[in-house]
Design an enzyme around this catalytic site. Structure first.
Site, mmCIF file in Angstrom:
data_model
loop_
_atom_site.group_PDB
_atom_site.id
_atom_site.type_symbol
_atom_site.label_atom_id
_atom_site.label_comp_id
_atom_site.label_asym_id
_atom_site.label_seq_id
_atom_site.Cartn_x
_atom_site.Cartn_y
_atom_site.Cartn_z
ATOM 1 N N CYS A 147 0.829 -1.198 0.000
ATOM 2 C CA CYS A 147 0.000 0.000 0.000
ATOM 3 C C CYS A 147 0.870 1.257 0.000
ATOM 4 O O CYS A 147 1.468 1.583 -1.017
ATOM 5 C CB CYS A 147 -0.990 -0.041 1.169
ATOM 6 S SG CYS A 147 -2.339 1.146 0.991
ATOM 7 N N HIS A 157 -3.740 -5.554 0.846
ATOM 8 C CA HIS A 157 -3.074 -5.833 2.123
ATOM 9 C C HIS A 157 -3.059 -7.324 2.441
ATOM 10 O O HIS A 157 -3.985 -7.819 3.091
ATOM 11 C CB HIS A 157 -3.800 -5.100 3.250
ATOM 12 C CG HIS A 157 -3.592 -3.618 3.252
ATOM 13 N ND1 HIS A 157 -2.525 -3.026 3.871
ATOM 14 C CD2 HIS A 157 -4.310 -2.614 2.712
ATOM 15 C CE1 HIS A 157 -2.589 -1.710 3.721
ATOM 16 N NE2 HIS A 157 -3.668 -1.436 3.006
ATOM 17 N N GLU A 211 -1.373 -8.753 4.677
ATOM 18 C CA GLU A 211 -1.262 -8.952 6.130
ATOM 19 C C GLU A 211 -2.614 -8.887 6.821
ATOM 20 O O GLU A 211 -2.735 -9.286 7.973
ATOM 21 C CB GLU A 211 -0.293 -7.912 6.723
ATOM 22 C CG GLU A 211 -0.868 -6.516 6.959
ATOM 23 C CD GLU A 211 -0.976 -5.660 5.692
ATOM 24 O OE1 GLU A 211 -0.781 -6.212 4.587
ATOM 25 O OE2 GLU A 211 -1.282 -4.454 5.811
#
Lengths: 953, 256
Positions: free
Chosen positions: B96, B218, B220
């Protein structure tokens, strides 16, 4: 000065221009053919041309999509005569949040000769526009005169760089008569005559006049905002005298329940509960109503920025892990001729507030996971903006610290400027059409990165044990923060040591400024060097501004002159207890007399499409609700990630299965009938949502936020008393303690001799601990063939309902709560949900069974059939429309697989519940009435469309 | 190699470091977070690590444009260190804001004759910051270390400036790793499947070595099943789709 203008290259999309064009169309102005927005940077300093070009090329301009022009003076690059250009800049003294970053970026380039940076925006509008139309666009969209102005001629960046000449300002209070005291207080101190006289007496005993800063300190400390004079006062309601409403209702619940898991309640900046024995959670919800009314973006962003600092300043400091927001606005389509004078349009307030909260919360990396948005024309002059933050901290640090004499007073974070002066006192009066003018300096602009930097390094300082106590600098600035922290000890503060944004502030301004992003620490002398070095290593300022003493006096110095010397006892306890009269009389509304419609499809569609019920996806998606990776139940759920979740659940500690549920209850429509039942319903609703997502009542903490009218008017106060009494009655029965709360009074708007009071509004927020997040239940239907149960009794309680509302009625049968029965029902339902596989559960609230069932169906992308004849009913319920849309409390819709039917029914045995329908594959939503005839048939697609359409902006 | 040492770079406004650290730790890495000042002051040295991560956030407020100020700081003050780190076989991941930084710093974008990068990330076509889940389709011929064995992923995006832009010639030469797609893998499905209007539906790119990888979504935020928006209605899986990105990196370092 160099003026650099950065614009999007031709051929690339201009989302900002397109957005502006759409906003202009929404005003009914159709002649703007194209719009464009450009960024202006004004650099002051000794720079050569090559340096300016390098700053542009390497920093300010994106080489792929942007181009720039620069020059000394006029707006360049426009040769088209059909275009109007409006350049809008911040007013002098308004903090420009971009300035610091741009300066840093320039310094990184190795250029150290830029003294100041200001930014502005230019708006280019193509098309036929009269002067009046252009003015209207400026007033309604482009310029908020509170913080901005249109640049008409080239002017230097007028920095408030005046120097300040110290002179001690003493107010001749002792000689004042009553009229003069009132005049002095008006629009500045917001104290009443009794309070002014108390101050006069105090100084007359001392035999001297007060200094200006002493008066300001007293006014801030004694403000409604800080002291909750109404809630703490003596209220006479009929024959009854209530001594301290807060203590006898809200706080009494907590005291009587005496839950061991309530670790710190009503004493700190947020209430703290135990999470898992090792960690604790704290939660605070605040309002920022008046600032948001005059400057929606800045008001809302500093609202969220401020409430984040509450958990940060709780115990020894907690990490913010979740944000909530609840907004109340006027209708976004309110005609301009119905707009009260001096008020921004609700649509503009809505958009500005949304952007302010999102920009701040997103930048801080805190997920915004729960909230609500309500609309009522009475909020047009006085919107409500509730912001909440949950924090996580080690349990061992959950108690408020205690400084020792000799500890140093350290302010950390942002610098102090002239922003936000008199915010607290401003919040303690009614808004008028002059508010905008009076309150200019009350408005603040937030700088989220300053706050983020400060949070990161503060938590490191906490873990190294470098300070003994912490609090936030919020309303009232240093005055409140230092004054409160030092109550038990005493303090000496040297005001010239406070780091300033610019010179020219008087000592009084330094003391009462509400500049954002500051925290206050009590630091042992032997830790201060390490603390300052730690903060410096992350480029955050920490400044020693004084020391705590043991003389219980508030002593302020400015360059060796004692400018304030008040004793803490008088400052904190000299305020006379307020005495107020309250009355309460239940209003009577017309009962509806329309016949039952044979087909309820249109009613359901209208309720689904009403602003309070409809989808808020447009707002939710602009908040980051995934950051921190903690979300377990998101605000949008179901087959297409777009159904309305009942509550939010996060996993505060990523490698643990324990969860936290956050929900809220609010329904001001009921308050129009009876604030008692409004409060009861709000608590019931917040708790229903906890149960619906798989939680239990075992460890639920509540927060109360009252937003009310002027408490000096007895009817407003009577309503407040009723609501507070319900908080006690209902919460005690549900065994759910309050841990924190806040009241915002004086939410009235006065224009043209008329006063508009907001609907009495109580927001109940709930925070619950969940043992295992793998047990979460979402509200979307899962599988065709499953059974739909209703749990709870449906009564003739349509007073304040959406169904009455669409027919133009309020009614009187407001939904009530039977908390003993309700608790039993909720306990049993949560046990049943633990035991058998409940596949979906949805809380029945606004719009009753009809809305709840439709939402479950379209969220799951499945059809449903409902039989109203099966619904357990209260007395005299004979109409299908009433059964479908009654808003009786303590009801749930539950989806159960056929194979779990008997287990579920066994678990719920003896309670009011029944199987009333079934999930279908055919994507139809059918309702059969009491007589067995079909009363509603619709496709789930059209219901969903009705629900999504209104706020799909 | 026993310990895979990962450096989590933090700058003011970084805000996805905790969950990205968690994801790497779940994948078996040892993670240290470092404030950029610690690198600039040589209190921490890149050469002591095998993986460097620039996690998501709003560095310096994303003032001027997203990631721009950190990109300049990295380019002017850490550029050589990072170049050497990559040449020595280190892995770099930008998520990002990290993607925006790597592109604007010129680390993941070609520039003609040392001029400014000819690739960028611009404001979303919608004009809005948006948080939503997207389907991703992986380029099977990509040399990217991080996505080996991955064909599709479902991950959240949350950004306002994620639109990959550049001249067609520049775009054609990119090592595209991930495309935005619909449920069926169609990469031309348009908004909201392509959430920002990114050219050629590009969601992630890497360098020629495959060791420097950046993406807007994302990973994660989807390492555990309960992070999926529909986990309460779909069959349970052991890991979230994003987990493999981290495991691939850690395994590659272990086997290198």
């Amino acid at each position: 000065m160099f003026r650099i203008e950065v614009s999007i290259k031709a051929g690339f999309p201009e989302p900002r221009g397109e957005g502006l064009q759409k906003d202009i169309q929404d005003l009914g102005i159709t002649t703007v053919e194209k719009a464009k927005v450009t960024d202006i940077y004004l650099l002051e300093g000794s720079l050569n041309e090559e340096e300016v070009r390098r700053i542009c090329r390497e920093l300010l301009v994106d080489p792929v999509v942007e181009e720039y022009s620069y020059g000394e003076a006029s707006i360049t690059g426009v040769e088209d005569s059909n275009v109007r250009v409006i350049e809008v800049a911040y007013n002098p003294g308004v903090m420009d949040p971009v300035e610091e970053s741009v300066k840093k970026g320039i310094l990184d380039l190795g250029i150290a000769t830029v003294d100041s940076v200001k930014t502005a925006k230019s708006y280019y509008l193509w098309g036929e526009l009269s002067e009046d139309t252009l003015q209207s666009i400026c007033d309604k969209l482009l310029v908020n005169s509170v913080i901005q102005h249109v640049v008409t001629r080239r002017e230097g960046p007028s920095l408030p760089s005046a120097t300040y000449e110290f002179s001690l300002s003493v107010i001749d209070l002792l000689s004042m008569d009553d009229d003069e005291l009132i005049e002095l207080s008006k629009d500045r101190l917001w104290l009443d005559l009794g309070e002014m006289k108390q101050i006069q007496d105090y100084f007359s005993r001392l035999g001297r006049n007060p200094t200006e800063v002493e008066l300001e300190t007293l006014a801030q400390t004694w403000s409604e905002h800080c002291k909750h004079k109404t809630f703490r006062g003596k209220i006479r309601l009929g024959e009854v005298v209530i001594d301290d409403l807060l203590k006898s209702t809200i706080m009494r619940v907590t005291e009587e329940l005496h839950k061991p898991w309530c670790l710190s309640v009503f004493v700190d900046n947020a209430g703290v509960i135990d999470f898992d024995g090792h960690y604790a959670l704290c939660f605070k919800v605040e309002t920022h109503n008046h600032p948001s009314a005059v400057e929606p973006y800045g008001g809302a962003s500093t609202g969220i920025g401020g409430v984040i600092r509450d958990p940060l300043g709780t115990g020894l400091g907690s990490k913010p892990i979740l944000n909530t927001d609840v907004f109340c606005f006027g209708p976004p389509d309110l005609p301009y001729d119905r707009l009260p004078q001096g008020v921004l349009h609700p649509r503009r307030i809505f958009k500005g507030v949304r952007a302010g909260v999102a920009d701040y919360g997103n930048r801080l990396g805190i997920p915004t996971l729960n909230g609500a948005i309500l609309f009522d024309e009475r909020y047009a002059g006085n919107p409500l903006v509730f912001c909440g933050t949950v924090g996580l901290l080690p349990k061992s640090m959950s108690q408020r610290g205690q400084q020792q004499p000799g500890d140093l007073v350290v302010v950390v974070g942002g610098r102090t400027g002239r922003d936000g002066i008199h915010g607290v006192t401003f919040a303690s009066g009614e808004l008028t059409k002059e508010s905008e003018a009076i309150s200019t300096s009350s408005v603040q602009i937030g700088n989220p990165i300053t706050e983020k930097r400060m949070i990161d390094v503060l938590l490191k300082a906490r873990d190294r044990g470098l300070y003994r106590r912490i609090t936030d600098c919020g309303g009232g600035g240093l005055s409140s923060a230092v004054g409160e922290m030092a109550e038990e000890t005493g303090v000496r503060v040297y005001l010239e040591r406070v780091p300033l944004k610019y010179s020219g502030l008087s000592y009084t301004e330094i003391w009462i400024s509400e500049s954002q992003e500051r925290m206050l620490l009590a630091v042992p002398a032997n830790c201060v060097d390490e603390l300052i070095a730690l903060f410096a290593s992350e480029d955050v300022e920490a400044a020693v501004i004084g020391e705590f003493t043991d003389n219980r006096r508030l002593q302020l110095f400015y360059k060796d002159t004692l400018v304030c010397d008040l004793d803490m006892e008088f400052l904190h306890h000299g305020l006379p207890q307020l005495e107020r009269e309250a009355v309460w009389e239940q209003p009577q509304y017309d009962e509806p007399d329309f016949p039952e419609p044979p087909d309820l499809r249109e009613a359901l569609i209208r309720i689904l499409g009403s602003l309070n019920v409809c989808s808020k996806e447009w707002v939710i998606r602009q908040y980051d609700h995934e950051v921190q990776g903690s979300s377990v139940l998101k605000p949008l759920v179901g087959r297409n990630n777009d159904g309305p979740s009942d509550a939010a659940i996060i996993r505060p500690i990523l490698d643990s299965d324990m969860g936290m549920i956050v929900s809220n209850g609010i329904n001001p429509k009921y308050g129009d009938i009876d604030p008692y039942w409004m409060a009861a319903s709000a608590i019931d609703e917040a708790l229903r949502q906890v149960i619906a997502v798989g939680g239990t009542l075992q460890k639920v903490a509540l927060l109360d936020n009252f937003s009310w009218g002027n408490p000096e008017k007895p009817d407003r106060l009577g309503a407040l008393v009723r609501a507070a009494q319900a908080c006690y009655d209902i919460a005690i029965s549900y065994e759910t303690p309050f841990i924190s709360g806040k009241d915002s009074l004086y939410n009235e708007y006065e224009a043209e001799g008329k006063t508009i009071c907001i609907p009495h509004t109580l927001l109940i927020s709930a925070m619950a601990v969940m043992e295992d997040v793998n047990r979460v239940v979402s509200m979307d239907c899962k599988e065709a063939g499953d059974l739909i149960y209703i749990v709870g009794t449906t009564k003739d309680e349509l007073g304040g309902s959406h169904y009455y509302d669409i027919h133009g009625y309020v009614g009187n049968n407001v939904p009530k709560v039977e908390p003993k029965k309700g608790k039993k029902l909720m306990d049993r339902l949560s046990t049943a949900m633990e035991r058998c596989s409940v596949k979906a559960c949805h809380d029945c609230s606004e719009g009753g069974i009809g809305v709840a069932a439709a939402e479950m169906a379209f969220a799951g992308g499945l059809g449903m059939v409902i039989h109203l004849r099966q619904v357990p009913l209260g007395e005299s319920m004979h109409r299908n429309d009433f059964v479908l849309f009654s808003e009786s409390n303590t009801r749930f819709l539950v989806e159960v697989a056929p194979e779990d039917k008997s287990e579920f029914e066994k678990s719920m045995n003896g309670l009011d519940f029944a199987a009333i329908g079934e999930v279908k594959t055919d994507e139809k939503f059918d309702v059969y009435g009491i007589s067995g005839a079909r009363v509603l048939s619709a496709s789930i697609a059209e219901l969903k469309e009705a629900w999504q359409k209104p706020l799909r902006w | 190699m026993a310990n895979v040492k990962t450096l989590m770079l933090k700058a003011p406004g970084t805000n996805c470091d905790v969950e990205t650290t968690f994801a790497f730790e779940q994948a078996g890495a040892q993670v240290e977070s470092a404030h950029i000042n610690e690198l600039l002051r040589r209190q921490k040295l890149l050469s002591n690590y095998q993986i460097m991560v620039i996690p998501g956030g709003f560095t310096y407020g994303d003032d001027i444009s997203a990631g721009k100020i950190l990109a300049n700081e990295v380019r002017l003050k850490l550029g050589e260190d990072i170049q050497r780190f990559v040449e020595d076989g280190g892995l770099v991941l930008g998520i990002c804001n990290g993607f925006q930084v790597l592109v604007k710093a010129g680390i993941l974008s070609k520039s003609a004759d040392g001029g400014p990068p000819q690739l960028s990330l611009a404001g979303n076509d919608s004009g809005k910051f948006e948080s939503r889940w997207v389907y991703l389709s992986a380029n099977p011929t990509s040399p990217c270390i991080f996505t080996q064995g991955i064909t599709t992923m479902y991950l959240p995006v949350a950004h306002g400036e994620g639109k990959v832009v550049g001249e067609p010639k520049i775009l054609d030469e990119l090592n595209v790793v991930l495309y935005y797609a619909d449920e069926t893998g169609n990469i031309q499905a348009g908004y909201p499947y392509n959430p920002n209007g990114s050219a050629n539906s590009i969601a992630g790119i890497c360098d020629d070595s495959g060791r420097v990888f950046a993406l807007m979504p994302h990973p994660e935020r989807f390492v555990r099943w309960t992070q999926h928006p529909r986990w309460t209605r779909e069959p349970r899986r052991e890991y979230g789709d994003g987990f493999r990105v981290f495991r691939n990196a850690v395994e590659w370092v272990k086997n290198a």
